[in-house]
Design an enzyme around this catalytic site. Structure first.
Site, PDB file in Angstrom:
ATOM      1  N   VAL A  71       0.850  -1.194   0.000  1.00 35.16           N
ATOM      2  CA  VAL A  71       0.000   0.000   0.000  1.00 35.16           C
ATOM      3  C   VAL A  71       0.887   1.246   0.000  1.00 35.16           C
ATOM      4  CG1 VAL A  71      -1.853   1.235   1.180  1.00 35.16           C
ATOM      5  CG2 VAL A  71      -1.789  -1.272   1.255  1.00 35.16           C
ATOM      6  N   LYS A  72       0.685   2.063  -1.029  1.00 37.69           N
ATOM      7  CA  LYS A  72       1.535   3.254  -1.189  1.00 37.69           C
ATOM      8  C   LYS A  72       0.821   4.456  -0.567  1.00 37.69           C
ATOM      9  CE  LYS A  72       4.429   4.997  -4.919  1.00 37.69           C
ATOM     10  NZ  LYS A  72       4.448   5.184  -6.368  1.00 37.69           N
ATOM     11  N   ILE A  73       1.526   5.112   0.331  1.00 40.03           N
ATOM     12  CA  ILE A  73       0.919   6.173   1.155  1.00 40.03           C
ATOM     13  C   ILE A  73       1.754   7.452   1.025  1.00 40.03           C
ATOM     14  CG2 ILE A  73       0.342   6.805   3.552  1.00 40.03           C
ATOM     15  CD1 ILE A  73      -1.116   4.336   3.055  1.00 40.03           C
TER      16      ILE A  73
END
Ligand code: E4P
Length: 227
Positions: free
Chosen positions: A96-98
């Site tokens: 998950v890219k945040i």
């Protein structure tokens, strides 16, 4: 969940695209370790709507055996957690890219505590990289090309973060992003980046040397004379 694998102690190659043909081409080289995407790269492929986004990520995960970064589109803690959980449910290799914002740090900590891999994106300073690592990010993505665009040296930031993470024994992997050319890849390897995520032309650019072409031409000519 993607776990840092001990078999990888050399720099990993990720491809930085959502284009399936390019992912396939890089994968066929046999050197591909993963994929990164971002909302701009997804939009470029004409993908629209949650179902289409999820389907596209699933297809990428089925093509490449390695971490696939899927970026959240929201910016509040609650929404990022909800969206990230949905993305992580697509496939075990989803990371998950945040974004590197206050709520992003809270979300990275939440994902880290809940066994979900993260990639902290839009990182432009060592201070940001320290926060991301402290929150438990799996990867941190300094954008070296965009730093170069503002007349700073992006690779120097990679060196600095690698040194800090080594000195502080952080587990977070340094993922050099915003790669613009083959020299960036070479310099990131020298600087000790754990991962380099590259557009296909930069990867293919590593192949190029005029003396290789000239040498092969001569060898093939001489080979013919022997037949
Ligand atoms: C990937 O993780 C980044 O989003 C990407 O490398 C940014 O690249 P750009 O600066 O060329 O848009």
């Amino acid at each position: 969940m993607y776990l840092c694998s001990p078999q990888f102690n050399n720099m990993k190659f990720f491809i930085d695209t959502a284009n399936l043909a390019q992912i396939q081409e890089a994968n066929e080289l046999g050197i591909l370790d993963g994929v990164t995407t971002n909302p701009s790269l997804m939009a470029k492929e004409g993908i629209k709507g949650t179902d289409a986004i999820m389907k596209h990520y699933r297809t990428i995960c089925e093509m490449v055996d390695g971490p696939v970064s899927a970026e959240v589109l929201s910016t509040t803690f609650r929404e990022m957690v909800e969206e990230g959980e949905q993305l992580a449910s697509i496939h075990e290799n989803i990371v998950v890219k945040i974004p590197m914002i206050k709520d992003g740090i809270k979300a990275i900590k939440w994902f880290s505590d809940n066994g979900i891999a993260t990639n902290c994106t839009l990182v432009f300073s060592a201070g940001q990289a320290i926060l991301a690592a402290k929150a438990g990010a799996t990867f941190v993505s300094p954008f070296i090309g965009r730093i170069d665009d503002s007349s700073w040296d992006g690779v120097t930031l990679i060196e600095q973060i690698v040194n800090i993470y080594n000195a502080q024994a952080f587990d977070t992997e340094v993922l050099a992003a915003s790669i613009r050319n083959p020299l960036h890849i070479v310099r990131c390897a020298e600087a000790g980046a754990d991962v380099c995520t590259c557009p296909l032309p930069s990867i293919l650019g590593l192949l190029k040397h005029p003396l290789t072409d000239l040498g092969l031409e001569q060898f093939l000519k001489d080979a013919k004379s022997m037949q």
